[in-house]
Design a protein around this motif. Sequence first.
Motif, mmCIF file in Angstrom:
data_model
loop_
_atom_site.group_PDB
_atom_site.id
_atom_site.type_symbol
_atom_site.label_atom_id
_atom_site.label_comp_id
_atom_site.label_asym_id
_atom_site.label_seq_id
_atom_site.Cartn_x
_atom_site.Cartn_y
_atom_site.Cartn_z
ATOM 1 N N PHE A 41 -3.675 12.994 8.906
ATOM 2 C CA PHE A 41 -2.462 12.178 8.649
ATOM 3 C C PHE A 41 -2.689 11.227 7.513
ATOM 4 O O PHE A 41 -3.920 10.962 7.070
ATOM 5 C CB PHE A 41 -2.142 11.365 9.934
ATOM 6 N N LEU A 42 -1.766 10.713 6.920
ATOM 7 C CA LEU A 42 -1.917 9.774 5.682
ATOM 8 C C LEU A 42 -1.193 8.357 6.144
ATOM 9 O O LEU A 42 -0.176 8.217 6.589
ATOM 10 C CB LEU A 42 -1.296 10.511 4.653
ATOM 11 N N ARG A 43 -2.308 7.146 5.688
ATOM 12 C CA ARG A 43 -1.679 5.961 6.023
ATOM 13 C C ARG A 43 -1.417 5.389 4.540
ATOM 14 O O ARG A 43 -2.021 5.158 3.613
ATOM 15 C CB ARG A 43 -2.781 5.083 6.615
ATOM 16 N N ALA A 44 0.075 5.489 4.256
ATOM 17 C CA ALA A 44 0.457 4.946 2.842
ATOM 18 C C ALA A 44 0.449 3.555 2.973
ATOM 19 O O ALA A 44 0.343 2.809 3.895
ATOM 20 C CB ALA A 44 1.791 5.632 2.916
ATOM 21 N N ASN A 45 0.744 2.905 1.807
ATOM 22 C CA ASN A 45 0.965 1.558 1.627
ATOM 23 C C ASN A 45 -0.366 0.659 1.973
ATOM 24 O O ASN A 45 -0.281 -0.528 2.040
ATOM 25 C CB ASN A 45 2.059 0.899 2.502
ATOM 26 N N HIS A 46 -1.405 1.183 1.749
ATOM 27 C CA HIS A 46 -2.739 0.756 2.068
ATOM 28 C C HIS A 46 -3.195 -0.110 0.964
ATOM 29 O O HIS A 46 -3.189 0.477 -0.301
ATOM 30 C CB HIS A 46 -3.672 1.674 2.382
ATOM 31 N N GLY A 47 -3.434 -1.376 0.981
ATOM 32 C CA GLY A 47 -3.865 -2.122 -0.121
ATOM 33 C C GLY A 47 -2.827 -2.765 -0.769
ATOM 34 O O GLY A 47 -2.965 -3.661 -1.619
ATOM 35 N N ALA A 48 -1.617 -2.427 -0.271
ATOM 36 C CA ALA A 48 -0.295 -3.018 -0.882
ATOM 37 C C ALA A 48 -0.176 -4.454 -0.654
ATOM 38 O O ALA A 48 0.431 -5.272 -1.601
ATOM 39 C CB ALA A 48 1.010 -2.238 -0.680
ATOM 40 N N GLU A 49 -0.563 -4.997 0.399
ATOM 41 C CA GLU A 49 -0.421 -6.521 1.166
ATOM 42 C C GLU A 49 -1.583 -7.301 0.016
ATOM 43 O O GLU A 49 -2.822 -6.879 0.409
ATOM 44 C CB GLU A 49 -0.597 -6.361 2.390
ATOM 45 N N GLU A 50 -1.152 -8.162 -0.512
ATOM 46 C CA GLU A 50 -2.032 -9.004 -1.024
ATOM 47 C C GLU A 50 -2.708 -10.013 -0.067
ATOM 48 O O GLU A 50 -1.971 -10.413 0.957
ATOM 49 C CB GLU A 50 -1.569 -9.895 -2.336
ATOM 50 N N GLY A 51 -3.935 -10.502 -0.242
ATOM 51 C CA GLY A 51 -4.356 -11.575 0.708
ATOM 52 C C GLY A 51 -4.709 -11.083 1.851
ATOM 53 O O GLY A 51 -5.359 -10.070 2.221
ATOM 54 N N GLY A 52 -4.309 -11.802 3.093
ATOM 55 C CA GLY A 52 -4.784 -11.218 4.375
ATOM 56 C C GLY A 52 -6.022 -11.873 4.872
ATOM 57 O O GLY A 52 -6.423 -12.516 4.339
ATOM 58 N N SER A 53 -6.427 -11.582 6.112
ATOM 59 C CA SER A 53 -7.709 -11.955 6.559
ATOM 60 C C SER A 53 -8.844 -11.568 6.096
ATOM 61 O O SER A 53 -8.771 -10.523 5.236
ATOM 62 C CB SER A 53 -7.918 -11.697 8.007
ATOM 63 N N SER A 54 -10.064 -12.139 6.297
ATOM 64 C CA SER A 54 -11.275 -11.669 5.725
ATOM 65 C C SER A 54 -11.601 -10.122 5.949
ATOM 66 O O SER A 54 -12.101 -9.381 5.370
ATOM 67 C CB SER A 54 -12.427 -12.526 5.764
ATOM 68 N N LEU A 55 -11.254 -10.049 7.340
ATOM 69 C CA LEU A 55 -11.466 -8.531 7.617
ATOM 70 C C LEU A 55 -10.436 -7.409 7.107
ATOM 71 O O LEU A 55 -10.973 -6.550 6.810
ATOM 72 C CB LEU A 55 -11.397 -8.484 9.426
ATOM 73 N N ALA A 56 -9.366 -8.037 6.998
ATOM 74 C CA ALA A 56 -8.394 -7.120 6.403
ATOM 75 C C ALA A 56 -8.851 -6.861 4.862
ATOM 76 O O ALA A 56 -8.781 -5.578 4.379
ATOM 77 C CB ALA A 56 -7.040 -7.586 5.956
ATOM 78 N N ARG A 57 -9.389 -7.656 4.101
ATOM 79 C CA ARG A 57 -9.974 -7.574 2.829
ATOM 80 C C ARG A 57 -11.141 -6.591 2.731
ATOM 81 O O ARG A 57 -11.186 -5.705 1.956
ATOM 82 C CB ARG A 57 -9.985 -8.742 2.261
ATOM 83 N N LEU A 58 -11.880 -6.773 3.906
ATOM 84 C CA LEU A 58 -12.944 -5.861 4.062
ATOM 85 C C LEU A 58 -12.649 -4.420 4.112
ATOM 86 O O LEU A 58 -13.420 -3.612 3.544
ATOM 87 C CB LEU A 58 -14.134 -6.368 5.113
ATOM 88 N N GLU A 59 -11.608 -4.207 5.076
ATOM 89 C CA GLU A 59 -11.282 -2.946 5.505
ATOM 90 C C GLU A 59 -10.657 -2.222 3.952
ATOM 91 O O GLU A 59 -10.913 -1.124 3.863
ATOM 92 C CB GLU A 59 -10.010 -3.033 6.313
ATOM 93 N N ARG A 60 -9.992 -2.876 3.092
ATOM 94 C CA ARG A 60 -9.475 -2.399 2.051
ATOM 95 C C ARG A 60 -10.859 -2.017 0.987
ATOM 96 O O ARG A 60 -10.603 -1.033 0.102
ATOM 97 C CB ARG A 60 -8.525 -3.534 1.228
ATOM 98 N N ASP A 61 -11.633 -2.883 1.093
ATOM 99 C CA ASP A 61 -12.867 -2.806 0.160
ATOM 100 C C ASP A 61 -13.662 -1.545 0.515
ATOM 101 O O ASP A 61 -14.140 -0.775 0.034
ATOM 102 C CB ASP A 61 -13.857 -3.833 0.157
ATOM 103 N N VAL A 62 -13.912 -1.216 2.039
ATOM 104 C CA VAL A 62 -15.057 -0.244 2.281
ATOM 105 C C VAL A 62 -14.209 1.103 2.765
ATOM 106 O O VAL A 62 -15.019 2.250 2.719
ATOM 107 C CB VAL A 62 -15.755 -0.743 3.511
ATOM 108 N N LEU A 63 -12.944 1.143 3.093
ATOM 109 C CA LEU A 63 -12.569 2.455 3.490
ATOM 110 C C LEU A 63 -12.355 3.475 2.546
ATOM 111 O O LEU A 63 -11.805 3.103 1.341
ATOM 112 C CB LEU A 63 -11.048 2.403 4.044
#
Length: 321
Positions: A114-136
Amino acid sequence: MTLSLVMPTYNGGEFLKEAVRSVLAQTHTDWKLLISDDGSKDGTREYLASLSDPRIQVFFQEKNLGIFGNLNFLFQQVRTDITQIFCQDDWLVDEGALARLVATWQQLPADVAFLRANHGAEEGGSSLARLERDVLPDVVTPDKSDLYFFLFGCIPGNLSNVSLRTRIVAEHGWFDQRLPYAGDFEFWSRVGHRERWAISPVKVATIRVHAGQASATLNKAGELMPQMASVLGTLYDRLTAQGVSPLRLQTVASVCYISTHRWQGLQWLRKSRSWRYLDMVNQHLGRQRFALGFLSGWLAFLATAGGRLWRLQAARWLLAH
């Protein structure tokens, strides 16, 4: 590539019409739209009956199946290899959305489930959301999937973010209808435990934020808690069996999940004078094997200001296991 879109509907109102129009406007025209109505009473059924495009197939349920029962029904009707889930209150971001989606799938490895699209399209967010964008990574392998789902929660988020190989729904035992609030979290983590999945910034659907959306109307009194406990408990058992430190997992669960919901429970108590939400958190999350003990859990709550501090540090500590 031919693909299908599956859309469960219930009292879709004007949002539904905009969603359907966004599909009809696509430059990629080789698609099927399968819609299953769950007993609407607001004119949705009359609108669906008026649709005449041969690529649109509509089903009317005699009894309410719920969103995951409706999805299970729709996936039994799909005859294409790839399916995009599409919620009634969202819309395809522009006329080229499906063309971009098809091009993305054509570039993915053949074993991506499966594919999760729109990933990282959201700016900002919580520190955990930013970490997710960085490490996945772009493609997540089964040996890492459990850890990421335990740490970041339901990574696909809204169902409209997800497209998948149609086969995986039946092959992995369907969506669990006993989990009406957490069925997607449970299903994606179950598939990820056995198959590779991908994330991409490709923009497909726009997720509408409104007062009537499911995330705003469900879990008013902590109904999500026992279902979240079931998913987290399964992930915890898998991870500890793989040798991940129980203390690190318990710390993350207590800081990132339990403390956050305790804070929400206290806010609900202040507004409604009801202890129910907080009781559900304490009963169904705070006493589980994946949680710190009663005293340690409340100390974590105080030390992190209700899960608002030290989340990033706890997450990095787990990732460094």
